[in-house]
Design a protein around this motif. Structure first.
Motif, mmCIF file in Angstrom:
data_model
loop_
_atom_site.group_PDB
_atom_site.id
_atom_site.type_symbol
_atom_site.label_atom_id
_atom_site.label_comp_id
_atom_site.label_asym_id
_atom_site.label_seq_id
_atom_site.Cartn_x
_atom_site.Cartn_y
_atom_site.Cartn_z
ATOM 1 N N GLY A 132 0.813 -1.206 0.000
ATOM 2 C CA GLY A 132 0.000 0.000 0.000
ATOM 3 C C GLY A 132 0.849 1.259 0.000
ATOM 4 N N ALA A 133 1.897 1.271 0.817
ATOM 5 C CA ALA A 133 2.739 2.459 0.945
ATOM 6 C C ALA A 133 3.434 2.803 -0.360
ATOM 7 C CB ALA A 133 3.769 2.248 2.054
ATOM 8 N N ILE A 134 4.023 1.820 -1.029
ATOM 9 C CA ILE A 134 4.789 2.151 -2.227
ATOM 10 C C ILE A 134 3.878 2.571 -3.374
ATOM 11 C CG2 ILE A 134 6.751 0.728 -1.562
ATOM 12 C CD1 ILE A 134 5.824 -1.399 -3.517
ATOM 13 N N ASN A 135 2.661 2.022 -3.430
ATOM 14 C CA ASN A 135 1.725 2.489 -4.462
ATOM 15 C C ASN A 135 1.265 3.911 -4.175
ATOM 16 O OD1 ASN A 135 0.805 0.369 -6.641
ATOM 17 N ND2 ASN A 135 1.203 -0.788 -4.780
ATOM 18 N N GLU A 136 1.033 4.233 -2.913
ATOM 19 C CA GLU A 136 0.652 5.602 -2.586
ATOM 20 C C GLU A 136 1.799 6.576 -2.850
ATOM 21 O OE1 GLU A 136 -0.998 8.316 1.138
ATOM 22 O OE2 GLU A 136 -1.487 6.176 1.054
ATOM 23 N N ILE A 137 3.007 6.172 -2.534
ATOM 24 C CA ILE A 137 4.153 7.049 -2.790
ATOM 25 C C ILE A 137 4.245 7.380 -4.272
ATOM 26 C CG2 ILE A 137 6.681 7.105 -2.872
ATOM 27 C CD1 ILE A 137 6.636 5.542 -0.199
ATOM 28 N N LEU A 138 4.216 6.357 -5.122
ATOM 29 C CA LEU A 138 4.415 6.595 -6.553
ATOM 30 C C LEU A 138 3.261 7.375 -7.164
ATOM 31 C CD1 LEU A 138 6.141 6.118 -9.098
ATOM 32 C CD2 LEU A 138 4.713 4.127 -9.543
#
Length: 383
Positions: A132-138
């Protein structure tokens, strides 16, 4: 009057061909066939037998074909036949393949911001929270990342994390003391920093070269996911595993289009494809990593000892994690990113939100995870 009536009839006759043509056009539009089906090449350097392909990527490609009723389908070309893991970004960007798998860390020159995500391995604790975090970051939190992708002409559909890393060696190991002085094949710099913290000598190695490095005695250990023992043919080489969670690799984009190929897809079908992504993220990390990890451990534990790590190894891991934010900021400065510290702080804050606030709310609940991911990410980014 007779002249007026005659003229009116003449005008009606003159209009008839246009009226008839318009009627025929409307009728044709009413029965017009659906958009033509289009097949896209999908390229990946990941071995064909890998669970990441068979249980991760390929099922999503099948779902895309299904939800678009066959208007979008794929020809997978796997195992480096068209693009290798290091050059996949260039291959997708340049149209060697229409779509494919790439890892941001191998394109740090073109993607100096986005590739920072690949350096956040040490911050990952839970696979779903990391995903979830890396998709939100990108897609939401890092404008610099999105600008890089846009300039490069590529359209990633999701970002991928994996399962927790383990240390595996060519001899039985169980403690930090057992690892001291050994050489470790590492894929990324976070794993290299962790190996150094354990007193090991890191040796940067391509994933496909780990097996020969271990077999030929060039290295003694590697730090990878448990299921990769099978995916990369290490079953007869690995003799001991410490499966204490040691971070989660992030920063791969398993399904990415080049801009021209994505543009060939009708907007309605693009929306249908993006609508699949929240569920695909959950399925990907579950089916391609967590379940295969458990299966491989169950299959091999009778002949390969799996150890949980000792107190000293856990202590060093805590210290290592505390230093990772500083390491990320140092890397951003090395890349001369003027706003690097602020970018790293925002990325780290997103990791913490997903692990500390959101994870307790959705843990183990797929529907809640999908809802959170759609709300925070996939409903916001205009793919």
């Amino acid at each position: 009057m007779r002249h007026h009536a005659t003229a009116l009839r003449g005008r009606k006759r003159a209009l008839m061909p246009g009226v008839l043509a318009a009627g025929l056009l409307a009728a044709a539009m009413a029965v017009a066939p659906p958009a033509a089906a289009d097949s896209f090449t999908y390229g990946s350097g990941v071995p064909e037998r890998s669970a990441a392909n068979g249980k991760g990527v390929l099922p999503i490609l099948d779902q895309i074909a299904e939800v678009t009723e066959g208007r979008v389908s794929f020809t997978p070309i796997l195992g480096g036949q068209l693009v290798s893991i290091p050059n996949a970004f260039d291959g997708i960007r340049d149209g060697v393949v229409d779509s494919g798998f790439f890892i941001t860390q191998f394109s740090a020159t073109q993607l100096p911001y986005s590739s920072l995500i690949s350096e956040m391995t040490g911050l990952g604790g839970d696979p779903y929270a990391t995903m979830g975090a890396i998709n939100e970051i990108l897609f939401v939190g890092c404008q610099n990342c999105r600008d890089e992708m846009r300039v490069a002409g590529i359209v990633p559909l999701l970002m991928q994390s994996a399962s927790p890393l383990a240390t595996m060696c060519t001899k039985p190991v169980a403690s930090a003391a057992d690892l001291a002085g050994l050489r470790a094949s590492t894929i990324g710099s976070p794993e290299a920093r962790w190996a150094t913290a354990l007193g090991m000598t890191p040796m940067r190695t391509s994933i496909v070269d780990i097996l020969p490095a271990l077999q030929l005695g060039q290295s003694d250990c590697t730090i990878i996911g448990t299921s990769w023992i099978r995916s990369y043919g290490l079953e007869d080489t690995v003799k001991g595993v410490i499966d204490m969670p040691q971070g989660i690799i992030a920063g791969a984009a398993p399904i990415t289009f080049n801009r021209d190929s994505w543009g060939r897809i009708a907007k309605e079908d693009q929306a249908r494809i993006i609508g699949l992504m929240p569920a695909a993220v959950w399925d990907y990390v579950t089916n391609a990593y967590l379940l295969p990890d458990a299966e491989v451990k169950a299959a091999l534990s009778a002949r390969i000892p799996f150890a949980p790590g000792d107190d000293e190894m856990h202590r060093r891991w805590t210290g290592f994690q505390e230093g990772e934010v500083a390491a990320l900021k140092a890397l951003a400065r090395d890349r001369k990113l003027a706003d690097g510290d602020a970018v790293v702080d925002r990325m780290v804050a997103t990791f913490r939100i997903w692990h500390e606030r959101l994870l307790p709310a959705f843990k183990g609940d797929r529907a809640k995870f999908e809802a959170v991911l759609n709300e925070r990410v996939f409903s916001k980014y205009p793919f």
